[in-house]
Design a protein around this motif. Structure first.
Motif, PDB file in Angstrom:
ATOM      1  N   ALA A   1      34.313  22.676  20.985  1.00 16.08           N
ATOM      2  CA  ALA A   1      35.439  22.719  20.047  1.00 16.08           C
ATOM      3  C   ALA A   1      35.742  24.160  19.630  1.00 16.08           C
ATOM      4  N   TYR A   2      34.689  24.939  19.403  1.00 17.01           N
ATOM      5  CA  TYR A   2      34.883  26.327  18.965  1.00 17.01           C
ATOM      6  C   TYR A   2      35.536  27.168  20.053  1.00 17.01           C
ATOM      7  N   VAL A   3      35.049  27.017  21.304  1.00 15.49           N
ATOM      8  CA  VAL A   3      35.617  27.832  22.394  1.00 15.49           C
ATOM      9  C   VAL A   3      37.060  27.384  22.695  1.00 15.49           C
ATOM     10  N   ALA A   4      37.360  26.103  22.456  1.00 16.47           N
ATOM     11  CA  ALA A   4      38.738  25.633  22.664  1.00 16.47           C
ATOM     12  C   ALA A   4      39.677  26.257  21.629  1.00 16.47           C
ATOM     13  N   ASP A   5      39.215  26.332  20.384  1.00 20.50           N
ATOM     14  CA  ASP A   5      40.090  26.805  19.310  1.00 20.50           C
ATOM     15  C   ASP A   5      39.248  27.379  18.158  1.00 20.50           C
ATOM     16  N   PRO A   6      38.821  28.640  18.316  1.00 24.93           N
ATOM     17  CA  PRO A   6      37.892  29.231  17.325  1.00 24.93           C
ATOM     18  C   PRO A   6      38.389  29.133  15.888  1.00 24.93           C
ATOM     19  N   GLN A   7      39.677  29.329  15.662  1.00 23.61           N
ATOM     20  CA  GLN A   7      40.173  29.340  14.275  1.00 23.61           C
ATOM     21  C   GLN A   7      40.197  27.957  13.651  1.00 23.61           C
ATOM     22  N   LYS A   8      40.264  26.935  14.491  1.00 22.81           N
ATOM     23  CA  LYS A   8      40.281  25.575  13.954  1.00 22.81           C
ATOM     24  C   LYS A   8      38.887  25.190  13.453  1.00 22.81           C
TER      25      LYS A   8
ATOM     26  N   VAL B   1      36.184  27.368  12.763  1.00 25.21           N
ATOM     27  CA  VAL B   1      35.710  28.255  11.688  1.00 25.21           C
ATOM     28  C   VAL B   1      36.930  29.046  11.180  1.00 25.21           C
ATOM     29  N   PRO B   2      37.707  28.422  10.297  1.00 25.04           N
ATOM     30  CA  PRO B   2      38.946  29.063   9.839  1.00 25.04           C
ATOM     31  C   PRO B   2      38.661  30.417   9.174  1.00 25.04           C
ATOM     32  N   GLY B   3      39.454  31.411   9.563  1.00 29.85           N
ATOM     33  CA  GLY B   3      39.306  32.733   8.954  1.00 29.85           C
ATOM     34  C   GLY B   3      38.232  33.593   9.597  1.00 29.85           C
ATOM     35  N   ASN B   4      37.603  33.098  10.689  1.00 31.51           N
ATOM     36  CA  ASN B   4      36.579  33.938  11.337  1.00 31.51           C
ATOM     37  C   ASN B   4      37.235  35.132  12.021  1.00 31.51           C
ATOM     38  N   LEU B   5      36.440  36.149  12.290  1.00 32.11           N
ATOM     39  CA  LEU B   5      36.985  37.416  12.806  1.00 32.11           C
ATOM     40  C   LEU B   5      36.758  37.611  14.300  1.00 32.11           C
ATOM     41  N   MET B   6      36.584  36.521  15.048  1.00 29.12           N
ATOM     42  CA  MET B   6      36.436  36.666  16.495  1.00 29.12           C
ATOM     43  C   MET B   6      37.824  36.787  17.117  1.00 29.12           C
ATOM     44  N   PRO B   7      38.135  37.974  17.684  1.00 25.32           N
ATOM     45  CA  PRO B   7      39.492  38.171  18.208  1.00 25.32           C
ATOM     46  C   PRO B   7      39.654  37.536  19.582  1.00 25.32           C
ATOM     47  N   PHE B   8      39.655  36.232  19.624  1.00 22.53           N
ATOM     48  CA  PHE B   8      39.729  35.495  20.888  1.00 22.53           C
ATOM     49  C   PHE B   8      40.442  34.184  20.619  1.00 22.53           C
ATOM     50  N   SER B   9      41.465  33.877  21.422  1.00 24.13           N
ATOM     51  CA  SER B   9      42.302  32.731  21.081  1.00 24.13           C
ATOM     52  C   SER B   9      41.774  31.414  21.624  1.00 24.13           C
ATOM     53  N   GLY B  10      40.803  31.458  22.561  1.00 24.50           N
ATOM     54  CA  GLY B  10      40.228  30.210  23.050  1.00 24.50           C
ATOM     55  C   GLY B  10      40.498  29.981  24.527  1.00 24.50           C
ATOM     56  N   ILE B  11      39.798  28.988  25.090  1.00 23.99           N
ATOM     57  CA  ILE B  11      39.956  28.606  26.496  1.00 23.99           C
ATOM     58  C   ILE B  11      40.476  27.173  26.518  1.00 23.99           C
ATOM     59  N   ALA B  12      41.667  26.980  27.066  1.00 22.98           N
ATOM     60  CA  ALA B  12      42.301  25.663  27.030  1.00 22.98           C
ATOM     61  C   ALA B  12      41.695  24.696  28.049  1.00 22.98           C
ATOM     62  N   ASP B  13      41.185  25.215  29.167  1.00 25.20           N
ATOM     63  CA  ASP B  13      40.729  24.383  30.285  1.00 25.20           C
ATOM     64  C   ASP B  13      39.348  23.762  29.983  1.00 25.20           C
ATOM     65  N   ALA B  14      39.292  22.421  29.886  1.00 24.48           N
ATOM     66  CA  ALA B  14      38.056  21.723  29.513  1.00 24.48           C
ATOM     67  C   ALA B  14      36.950  21.930  30.551  1.00 24.48           C
ATOM     68  N   LYS B  15      37.322  21.989  31.831  1.00 26.32           N
ATOM     69  CA  LYS B  15      36.313  22.194  32.888  1.00 26.32           C
ATOM     70  C   LYS B  15      35.680  23.580  32.747  1.00 26.32           C
ATOM     71  N   GLN B  16      36.510  24.575  32.460  1.00 30.58           N
ATOM     72  CA  GLN B  16      35.973  25.927  32.264  1.00 30.58           C
ATOM     73  C   GLN B  16      35.028  25.968  31.067  1.00 30.58           C
ATOM     74  N   ARG B  17      35.370  25.259  30.012  1.00 32.20           N
ATOM     75  CA  ARG B  17      34.493  25.235  28.831  1.00 32.20           C
ATOM     76  C   ARG B  17      33.174  24.533  29.156  1.00 32.20           C
ATOM     77  N   ALA B  18      33.252  23.426  29.914  1.00 35.07           N
ATOM     78  CA  ALA B  18      32.026  22.697  30.283  1.00 35.07           C
ATOM     79  C   ALA B  18      31.125  23.580  31.145  1.00 35.07           C
ATOM     80  N   ASP B  19      31.723  24.291  32.104  1.00 33.72           N
ATOM     81  CA  ASP B  19      30.936  25.198  32.953  1.00 33.72           C
ATOM     82  C   ASP B  19      30.310  26.305  32.103  1.00 33.72           C
TER      83      ASP B  19
END
Ligand code: HEC
Length: 126
Positions: free
Chosen positions: A90-97, A99-117
């Motif tokens: 969930a975090y890698v898909a949408d970090p701000q969702k 942990v709202p307000g976190n300072l990781m400058p990364f918007s996320g990975i939409a592809d579920a297979k890439q996240r699973a890998d």
């Protein structure tokens, strides 16, 4: 001559070490996940060493905001998560969702297979 033979031996040892540490069934996912991790590696190491982001050694199963010496944002200090496959996905898909307000400058990975890998790879980082 001597040098190149040593280099060849070192390469062969490295390769055999790698293939021994991965079971055939998961090798593909872990290797693909290691490639995905290249997107994270600008800021994260797969060791205990902190960079722009906290070191990710043992991240699967670790409490959030627990890398010694890393200055986490107030948002992360409050988060109180335990990183498992589900929360990391969930975090890698949408970090701000997650942990709202976190300072990781990364918007996320939409592809579920890439996240699973990626998570399969992160499980080997311990
Ligand atoms: C541009 C830099 C950057 C990139 C790229 C980046 N991160 Fe981060 N990451 C950070 C920072 C900075 C924090 C701490 C944020 C805070 O304290 O608010 C963080 C925090 C984290 C945490 C929480 C760690 C803990 O100890 O609780 C995880 C997990 C994480 N990142 C995973 C990833 C993954 C996986 C990727 C790649 C898909 C990634 N990050 C890409 C900078 C980055």
């Amino acid at each position: 001559m001597e040098y190149s033979r040593r280099a060849a031996l070192a390469a062969a040892l490295t390769l055999s070490g790698l293939s021994l540490s991965l079971t055939p069934a998961m090798a593909q996912d872990v290797n693909a996940g290691k490639q995905v991790f290249a997107q994270c590696a600008a800021c994260h190491t797969a060791t205990a060493v902190n960079g722009v982001g906290p070191g990710l050694l043992g991240i699967v199963g670790r409490k959030s905001a627990a890398s010694p010496g890393f200055r986490y944002s107030p948002a992360f200090k409050r988060a109180n998560l335990t990183w498992d496959e589900k929360s990391l996905d969930a975090y890698v898909a949408d970090p701000q969702k997650v942990v709202p307000g976190n300072l990781m400058p990364f918007s996320g990975i939409a592809d579920a297979k890439q996240r699973a890998d990626l998570i399969a790879y992160l499980k080997t980082v311990k």
